[in-house]
Design a protein around this motif. Structure first.
Motif, PDB file in Angstrom:
ATOM      1  N   TRP A  30      -3.494  -7.093  15.669  1.00 36.12           N
ATOM      2  CA  TRP A  30      -4.258  -6.184  14.814  1.00 36.12           C
ATOM      3  C   TRP A  30      -4.782  -4.996  15.620  1.00 36.12           C
ATOM      4  N   VAL A  34      -3.971  -1.201  14.391  1.00 31.94           N
ATOM      5  CA  VAL A  34      -5.049  -0.323  13.927  1.00 31.94           C
ATOM      6  C   VAL A  34      -5.281   0.809  14.925  1.00 31.94           C
ATOM      7  N   LEU A  78     -14.759   0.563  13.775  1.00 40.40           N
ATOM      8  CA  LEU A  78     -13.573   1.033  13.049  1.00 40.40           C
ATOM      9  C   LEU A  78     -13.962   1.937  11.888  1.00 40.40           C
ATOM     10  N   THR A  96      -1.959   0.943   8.126  1.00 38.28           N
ATOM     11  CA  THR A  96      -1.413  -0.126   8.971  1.00 38.28           C
ATOM     12  C   THR A  96      -0.381  -0.999   8.259  1.00 38.28           C
TER      13      THR A  96
END
Length: 111
Positions: A30, A34, A78, A96
């Motif tokens: 991930w 990202v 984020l 993503t």
């Protein structure tokens, strides 16, 4: 005269080769997916790492590590990075999707 090409390196590892039928492809990390999405969006906007880090109130070295997939950022970080780029977390997730959904499952309804 020895012929080294005839004797393969005993310590050499074989390549990945074909995947056995039914074996799933390795899931991407991930943080890498990202981070790549954030970097891609920043570059598409023609903005520098410094500009985005200041807008997000994240240190430039930390944002760089996030973009390179080396740091696992919190949802707050984020959200700040995405917000500095004019994105919501939902927008970031949408960016993503291409890297998270295997090509053979894209566009197929769930069974």
């Amino acid at each position: 005269m020895s012929n080294h090409s005839a004797n393969p390196d005993p310590d050499a590892r074989p390549g990945p080769g074909p995947r056995p039928r039914g074996q799933a492809a390795k899931e991407p990390l991930w943080r890498q997916v990202v981070g790549g999405a954030l970097r891609g969006e920043r570059q598409a906007q023609g903005r520098t790492l410094k500009e985005v880090s200041e807008a997000a109130r994240i240190s430039m070295p930390y944002l760089s590590e996030i973009e390179r997939g080396r740091k696992e950022a919190s949802s707050e970080v984020l959200a700040a990075a995405a917000g500095a780029l004019g994105l919501s977390l939902a927008d970031l997730l949408a960016l993503t999707q291409r890297d998270l959904v295997p090509a053979d499952r894209r566009g197929r309804p769930e069974a």
